[in-house]
Enzyme design. Sequence first.
Site, short mmCIF file in Angstrom:
data_model
loop_
_atom_site.label_atom_id
_atom_site.label_comp_id
_atom_site.label_asym_id
_atom_site.label_seq_id
_atom_site.Cartn_x
_atom_site.Cartn_y
_atom_site.Cartn_z
CG HIS A 155 20.44 98.92 27.62
ND1 HIS A 155 19.61 98.85 28.99
CD2 HIS A 155 19.91 99.29 26.79
CE1 HIS A 155 18.83 99.46 28.63
NE2 HIS A 155 18.99 100.11 27.29
CG ASP A 362 26.20 92.58 34.45
OD1 ASP A 362 25.74 92.97 33.34
OD2 ASP A 362 26.04 92.04 34.56
P1 ADQ Z 1 21.27 91.28 31.46
O1 ADQ Z 1 22.23 90.50 30.76
O2 ADQ Z 1 20.06 90.89 31.13
O3 ADQ Z 1 20.75 93.19 30.93
P2 ADQ Z 1 20.72 92.08 34.48
O4 ADQ Z 1 20.52 93.42 34.03
O5 ADQ Z 1 21.36 91.86 35.39
O6 ADQ Z 1 21.29 91.65 33.07
O7 ADQ Z 1 19.44 92.15 34.67
C1 ADQ Z 1 18.48 92.11 33.74
C2 ADQ Z 1 16.78 91.43 34.31
O8 ADQ Z 1 16.67 90.12 33.89
C3 ADQ Z 1 16.39 91.62 35.23
O9 ADQ Z 1 15.63 92.47 35.93
C4 ADQ Z 1 16.88 90.75 36.42
O10 ADQ Z 1 15.74 89.86 37.61
C5 ADQ Z 1 15.81 89.76 35.03
N1 ADQ Z 1 16.65 88.52 35.08
C6 ADQ Z 1 17.91 88.23 35.35
N2 ADQ Z 1 18.07 86.52 35.74
C7 ADQ Z 1 17.14 86.59 35.59
C8 ADQ Z 1 16.37 84.47 36.09
N3 ADQ Z 1 18.06 84.30 35.85
N4 ADQ Z 1 15.79 84.77 35.99
C9 ADQ Z 1 14.14 86.12 36.06
N5 ADQ Z 1 15.08 86.93 35.85
C10 ADQ Z 1 16.62 87.56 35.66
C11 ADQ Z 1 21.63 94.75 29.98
C12 ADQ Z 1 22.87 94.44 30.51
C13 ADQ Z 1 23.19 94.73 31.67
C14 ADQ Z 1 22.54 96.40 31.98
C15 ADQ Z 1 20.87 95.26 31.52
C16 ADQ Z 1 19.78 96.96 31.63
O11 ADQ Z 1 23.44 93.36 30.49
O12 ADQ Z 1 24.00 94.62 32.36
O13 ADQ Z 1 21.97 95.98 33.78
O14 ADQ Z 1 20.59 95.08 30.24
O15 ADQ Z 1 20.34 98.16 31.01
#
Ligand code: ADQ
Length: 458
Positions: A155, A362
């Site tokens: 991921h 990311d």
């Molecule tokens: P994350 O680093 O957690 O995931 P991201 O893809 O931006 O990053 O977010 C994943 C989920 O978490 C989204 O559905 C988002 O809405 C939710 N989220 C993020 N911040 C939030 C907040 N402040 N409040 C509520 N919900 C929040 C990891 C990798 C990413 C990759 C994902 C999926 O780091 O690059 O996109 O896995 O593979």
Amino acid sequence: MSRLIVISNRVQVPRSDDEGAQGGLATALFAALRKQKGIWFGWSGETSDSKELHFETNAGVTTATIDLSEQEVEEYYNGYANRTLWPLFHYRLDMAEHERDYQGGYRRVNEIVGDTIKAHLRSDDLVWVHDYHLIPQGEILRARGVRNKIGFFLHIPWPPMRLLTALPQHRQLVETLFAYDVVGFQTEEWLDSFHDYVLNHLGATIDGDEITYKGRTIRAIACPIGIDTTEFVEALSSDEAISTYKRMVESSAGRDLIVGVDRLDYSKGLQERFTGYERFLNTHGERAAKVYLLQIAPPTREAVQSYRDIRMALNAQSGLINGAYADIDWVPIRYVNRGMSRSTLGGIYRAARIGLITPLRDGMNLVAKEYVAAQDPDDPGVLILSQFAGAAEQLKEALLVNPYSADDLSEAIERALRMPRDERIARWKPMFECIKSQDVNWWLARFIDHMNARPASS
Ligand code: ADQ
């Protein structure tokens, strides 16, 4: 049909009342697990010395979790996964810690997971391992005689070769990937970095999707993860999304909302984002008082010092900016340290004139896709997106910025605020088409199709 066995660090248990609230990835996996009568294995998130597997079936999905001991959590999760691999894979060599205990704990937990799961596997199960916590899982299962098709999806980014070689055990770690049948990355860029390493460091041969090393051939693909776009759009009509939207419009008092939503993590570029926003405030006096930034960033991984440090730094920075620029009826940054439900986020995204998503690095960034999904097709906002987010490979019509450059961020904010409606629609449309056609169900089907297409292991 083969059963699908998912293995990931943490397991989500479905709640029958509001499954959509649990995120697109979980919802898509639940659907696949239901259809293929599978099991989702992983750590319960609890600490204890018991190694008993807890099975649960909720809303037609079976999950199986184990506890880890405090030492295992410290070495495997807080240690090797989050203090060694996470920073290194996000190009933060300066933050990566290399402790033998971490590496040992990581291996041990992966072996515990492998031993536990092996007993529950049937010969024709499809096994799908997720993310950097479990890279050697395929090799561990093979060493225990598992001949099933096994896939791995990363991921997060795959680092460039020269960075990766700073990891003391880089070669052993990469070699373990050759135990899988299919290895998936979020983008072509990470796949290219992987190719570079296996070609130039291991001397493997590459033929299209296939890579052969020491007599084993794997398929390595770029398979970008998406959101459940249809479900996300539908959720915008929920009472919660609508009332949040109204609340945002009212509390904005005619000012334009710029929104950032991230886990509080140094890879998300929050300090650089605040600095870029401050540059905008500084250089666009009149305009600046007509906008505000809402940054939602719930703390994560607080057992790791660098996460406590970034939290303190952001508290100080937002306080300084607000102190310097606020007026009696306006604060430039509303900084909120808690997570929000997805419907609430949907309402906020919809009300925001700009989505400011500027990670330093990311794997994908699903918030960028959620922001696009939430826009009004007749009057969409503008996505400002880091060129270093995996999502930038697909969302090319966003205003792509260098997140390290305060001037770049400031100019992009100015340009987004001035952007005419026609241009906003012209940019938004192809991005929406993309997230609709390449959604989370497309991602899941694509990866599973690749696994099914592999010949059975001998
Ligand atoms: P994350 O680093 O957690 O995931 P991201 O893809 O931006 O990053 O977010 C994943 C989920 O978490 C989204 O559905 C988002 O809405 C939710 N989220 C993020 N911040 C939030 C907040 N402040 N409040 C509520 N919900 C929040 C990891 C990798 C990413 C990759 C994902 C999926 O780091 O690059 O996109 O896995 O593979």
